[in-house]
Design a protein around this motif. Structure first.
Motif, mmCIF file in Angstrom:
data_model
loop_
_atom_site.group_PDB
_atom_site.id
_atom_site.type_symbol
_atom_site.label_atom_id
_atom_site.label_comp_id
_atom_site.label_asym_id
_atom_site.label_seq_id
_atom_site.Cartn_x
_atom_site.Cartn_y
_atom_site.Cartn_z
ATOM 1 N N SER A 136 68.532 -143.138 -15.946
ATOM 2 C CA SER A 136 68.716 -144.151 -15.016
ATOM 3 C C SER A 136 70.239 -144.068 -15.597
ATOM 4 N N LEU A 137 70.748 -143.828 -16.713
ATOM 5 C CA LEU A 137 72.166 -143.906 -17.053
ATOM 6 C C LEU A 137 72.675 -142.576 -16.714
ATOM 7 N N ARG A 138 71.970 -141.517 -16.584
ATOM 8 C CA ARG A 138 72.621 -140.271 -16.039
ATOM 9 C C ARG A 138 72.904 -140.706 -14.497
ATOM 10 N N ALA A 145 81.259 -141.400 -12.595
ATOM 11 C CA ALA A 145 81.922 -140.401 -12.726
ATOM 12 C C ALA A 145 82.571 -139.852 -11.376
ATOM 13 N N THR A 146 81.616 -139.793 -10.370
ATOM 14 C CA THR A 146 81.897 -138.982 -9.337
ATOM 15 C C THR A 146 82.893 -139.879 -8.563
ATOM 16 N N SER A 147 82.739 -141.352 -8.594
ATOM 17 C CA SER A 147 83.774 -142.256 -7.875
ATOM 18 C C SER A 147 85.032 -142.204 -8.536
ATOM 19 N N LEU A 148 84.958 -142.122 -9.966
ATOM 20 C CA LEU A 148 86.096 -142.100 -10.729
ATOM 21 C C LEU A 148 86.855 -140.890 -10.564
ATOM 22 N N LEU A 174 79.660 -134.787 -22.842
ATOM 23 C CA LEU A 174 79.219 -136.019 -23.610
ATOM 24 C C LEU A 174 78.313 -135.876 -24.605
ATOM 25 N N GLU A 175 77.182 -135.158 -24.313
ATOM 26 C CA GLU A 175 76.054 -134.906 -25.296
ATOM 27 C C GLU A 175 76.678 -133.944 -26.266
ATOM 28 N N ALA A 180 78.089 -133.497 -32.086
ATOM 29 C CA ALA A 180 79.269 -133.283 -33.048
ATOM 30 C C ALA A 180 79.349 -134.306 -33.831
ATOM 31 N N GLY A 181 79.384 -135.752 -33.338
ATOM 32 C CA GLY A 181 79.757 -136.869 -34.015
ATOM 33 C C GLY A 181 78.596 -137.214 -35.057
#
Length: 184
Positions: A136-138, A145-148, A174-175, A180-181
């Motif tokens: 759902s988040l994706r 992201a597309t609109s931004l 993002l993953e 990495a974090g």
């Protein structure tokens, strides 16, 4: 007072120190008859009564001894039964303890299995909810992201194939940042 004539009459006949022979004979005959009756009838009756009493007393003693022996045998039997009952009660108690321990172990095993099953089910449910949330988040992040990106680029990303590549690239970046974090 005693008259003289009486004294003289008494003195003429018999000697007062010697008994009359007829009196001796009658007394001896009476004694013989009395002795015969005692020996023939009275003494056997007394002897029979004596023997009956001896027999009754000896029989009573024998009965008392037999009753005492029977009472002792019964007491021993009751003691043996009591010991057997105590042994049986101890055995039953021990079996009950063992059975209780088995039931307790079985219940603990079932509780552990149920706990494991509930935990696994909860983990599956959490994983399913996490997967649904990620999906759902994706979708939402992709749309955002597309609109931004289209606002930033000022270019329309209305082409679904192009928008899908941009979203996938964004999510992959993002993953990678998140992994990495987490490793640092």
């Amino acid at each position: 007072m005693i008259s003289n004539e009486l004294i003289l009459a008494a003195g003429e006949g018999a000697n007062p120190l010697l008994p009359n022979p007829w009196e001796i004979l009658v007394t001896a005959a009476g004694f013989a008859v009395l002795l015969f009756l005692v020996v023939k009838y009275i003494a056997p009756a007394f002897e029979k009564s004596y023997q009956d009493r001896v027999t009754a007393i000896e029989g009573g003693l024998e009965k008392a001894e037999a009753a005492q022996a029977e009472a002792n045998a019964t007491l021993e039997q009751y003691k043996a039964q009591l010991l057997e009952a105590r042994t049986e009660a101890n055995r039953i108690r021990e079996e009950a303890r063992e059975e209780g321990a088995l039931i307790l172990a079985e219940l603990k095993t079932k509780a552990a299995e149920e706990s494991t099953r509930i935990t696994e089910q909860a983990h599956r449910q959490i994983e399913a909810e996490r997967t649904a949330a990620v999906t759902s988040l994706r979708a939402e992040v992709g749309t955002l992201a597309t609109s931004l990106a289209s606002k930033i680029v000022d270019d329309a990303l209305e082409n679904d194939e192009r928008a899908s590549r941009v979203v996938d690239k964004f999510l992959a970046d993002l993953e990678n940042q998140q992994n990495a974090g987490a490793s640092n």
